[in-house]
Design a protein around this motif. Structure first.
Motif, PDB file in Angstrom:
ATOM      1  N   GLY A   1      -8.291   0.923   3.764  1.00 52.60           N
ATOM      2  CA  GLY A   1      -9.214   1.987   4.098  1.00 52.60           C
ATOM      3  C   GLY A   1      -8.946   2.539   5.474  1.00 52.60           C
ATOM      4  O   GLY A   1      -8.181   1.964   6.259  1.00 52.60           O
ATOM      5  N   ARG A   2      -9.597   3.610   5.776  1.00 47.47           N
ATOM      6  CA  ARG A   2      -9.445   4.236   7.078  1.00 47.47           C
ATOM      7  C   ARG A   2     -10.160   3.408   8.130  1.00 47.47           C
ATOM      8  O   ARG A   2     -11.242   2.874   7.895  1.00 47.47           O
ATOM      9  N   LYS A   3      -9.557   3.319   9.290  1.00 51.50           N
ATOM     10  CA  LYS A   3     -10.190   2.621  10.396  1.00 51.50           C
ATOM     11  C   LYS A   3     -11.114   3.584  11.111  1.00 51.50           C
ATOM     12  O   LYS A   3     -10.678   4.621  11.613  1.00 51.50           O
ATOM     13  N   LEU A   4     -12.370   3.240  11.160  1.00 46.58           N
ATOM     14  CA  LEU A   4     -13.351   4.075  11.851  1.00 46.58           C
ATOM     15  C   LEU A   4     -13.608   3.430  13.224  1.00 46.58           C
ATOM     16  O   LEU A   4     -12.713   3.336  14.016  1.00 46.58           O
ATOM     17  N   LEU A   5     -14.765   2.985  13.506  1.00 42.62           N
ATOM     18  CA  LEU A   5     -14.998   2.263  14.758  1.00 42.62           C
ATOM     19  C   LEU A   5     -14.315   0.904  14.703  1.00 42.62           C
ATOM     20  O   LEU A   5     -14.003   0.305  15.732  1.00 42.62           O
ATOM     21  N   GLY A   6     -14.101   0.417  13.505  1.00 40.89           N
ATOM     22  CA  GLY A   6     -13.426  -0.855  13.289  1.00 40.89           C
ATOM     23  C   GLY A   6     -12.990  -0.909  11.846  1.00 40.89           C
ATOM     24  O   GLY A   6     -12.905   0.124  11.168  1.00 40.89           O
ATOM     25  N   CYS A   7     -12.713  -2.100  11.371  1.00 44.24           N
ATOM     26  CA  CYS A   7     -12.316  -2.265   9.979  1.00 44.24           C
ATOM     27  C   CYS A   7     -13.540  -2.749   9.200  1.00 44.24           C
ATOM     28  O   CYS A   7     -14.109  -3.777   9.540  1.00 44.24           O
ATOM     29  N   GLY A   8     -13.896  -2.013   8.164  1.00 44.63           N
ATOM     30  CA  GLY A   8     -15.045  -2.451   7.386  1.00 44.63           C
ATOM     31  C   GLY A   8     -15.293  -1.626   6.149  1.00 44.63           C
ATOM     32  O   GLY A   8     -16.081  -2.023   5.294  1.00 44.63           O
TER      33      GLY A   8
ATOM     34  N   VAL B   1       0.850  -1.182   0.000  1.00 39.59           N
ATOM     35  CA  VAL B   1       0.000   0.000   0.000  1.00 39.59           C
ATOM     36  C   VAL B   1       0.887   1.234   0.000  1.00 39.59           C
ATOM     37  O   VAL B   1       1.708   1.421   0.892  1.00 39.59           O
ATOM     38  N   SER B   2       0.734   2.054  -1.009  1.00 41.77           N
ATOM     39  CA  SER B   2       1.506   3.294  -1.081  1.00 41.77           C
ATOM     40  C   SER B   2       0.570   4.481  -1.016  1.00 41.77           C
ATOM     41  O   SER B   2      -0.567   4.407  -1.468  1.00 41.77           O
ATOM     42  N   GLY B   3       1.055   5.563  -0.445  1.00 39.70           N
ATOM     43  CA  GLY B   3       0.218   6.731  -0.267  1.00 39.70           C
ATOM     44  C   GLY B   3      -0.316   6.801   1.149  1.00 39.70           C
ATOM     45  O   GLY B   3      -0.281   5.830   1.896  1.00 39.70           O
ATOM     46  N   ASN B   4      -0.854   7.919   1.510  1.00 36.74           N
ATOM     47  CA  ASN B   4      -1.299   8.143   2.879  1.00 36.74           C
ATOM     48  C   ASN B   4      -2.807   7.958   2.992  1.00 36.74           C
ATOM     49  O   ASN B   4      -3.573   8.640   2.327  1.00 36.74           O
ATOM     50  N   ILE B   5      -3.225   7.014   3.843  1.00 35.64           N
ATOM     51  CA  ILE B   5      -4.652   6.814   4.075  1.00 35.64           C
ATOM     52  C   ILE B   5      -5.086   7.618   5.285  1.00 35.64           C
ATOM     53  O   ILE B   5      -5.967   8.464   5.225  1.00 35.64           O
ATOM     54  N   HIS B   6      -4.490   7.319   6.378  1.00 35.36           N
ATOM     55  CA  HIS B   6      -4.825   7.964   7.643  1.00 35.36           C
ATOM     56  C   HIS B   6      -3.879   7.366   8.671  1.00 35.36           C
ATOM     57  O   HIS B   6      -3.226   6.360   8.407  1.00 35.36           O
ATOM     58  N   ASN B   7      -3.813   7.945   9.865  1.00 32.64           N
ATOM     59  CA  ASN B   7      -2.929   7.332  10.859  1.00 32.64           C
ATOM     60  C   ASN B   7      -3.542   6.080  11.463  1.00 32.64           C
ATOM     61  O   ASN B   7      -2.854   5.276  12.094  1.00 32.64           O
ATOM     62  N   LYS B   8      -4.829   5.886  11.277  1.00 33.01           N
ATOM     63  CA  LYS B   8      -5.502   4.647  11.683  1.00 33.01           C
ATOM     64  C   LYS B   8      -6.125   4.036  10.433  1.00 33.01           C
ATOM     65  O   LYS B   8      -7.000   4.636   9.822  1.00 33.01           O
ATOM     66  N   TRP B   9      -5.679   2.865  10.082  1.00 29.72           N
ATOM     67  CA  TRP B   9      -6.138   2.267   8.843  1.00 29.72           C
ATOM     68  C   TRP B   9      -6.283   0.758   8.986  1.00 29.72           C
ATOM     69  O   TRP B   9      -5.830   0.148   9.942  1.00 29.72           O
TER      70      TRP B   9
END
Length: 120
Positions: A98-105, A24-32
């Motif tokens: 993807g970005r991690k929100l409340l969980g991974c989904g 994975v290249s590029g910035n998604i978020h600090n929680k992913w």
């Protein structure tokens, strides 16, 4: 621009092993999260496993005990080690991030897939 690229697919016999890699290249978020999915011909896509940015793995029932997902932080690579492969594991395997929100989904970024074929 986030890019997801899979590698490592191939053909093995029943009981064999393969290791898939997802870069994975590029910035998604600090929680992913990064997930591995598969889709066999005529079937719906299903999640196989996922892992978050701190390395917490989750596995779906069909692969528990056989597949291992791991994170190589230094290289931004997520591996999927597959052992004791069965013919029913045959599918196109996709990696997604993807970005991690409340969980991974939620996965916004997808690779093109790598084929895994297990012969009996």
């Amino acid at each position: 621009q986030v890019q997801v690229v899979e590698s490592g697919g191939g053909s093995v016999q029943t009981g064999g092993s393969l290791r898939l890699s997802c870069t994975v290249s590029g910035n998604i978020h600090n929680k992913w999260c990064v997930g591995w999915f598969r889709q066999a011909p005529g079937k719906e896509r299903e999640e196989v496993a996922h892992i978050d940015n701190v390395g917490n793995p989750t596995y779906r029932d069909p692969v528990k005990g056989r597949f291992t997902i791991s994170l190589d932080n230094a290289k931004d690579i997520v591996h999927l080690q597959m052992t004791s492969l069965k013919p029913e594991d045959t599918a196109m395997y996709y990696c997604a991030a993807g970005r991690k929100l409340l969980g991974c989904g939620v996965y916004n970024y997808w690779g093109r897939g790598t084929q895994v074929t297990v012969s009996s």
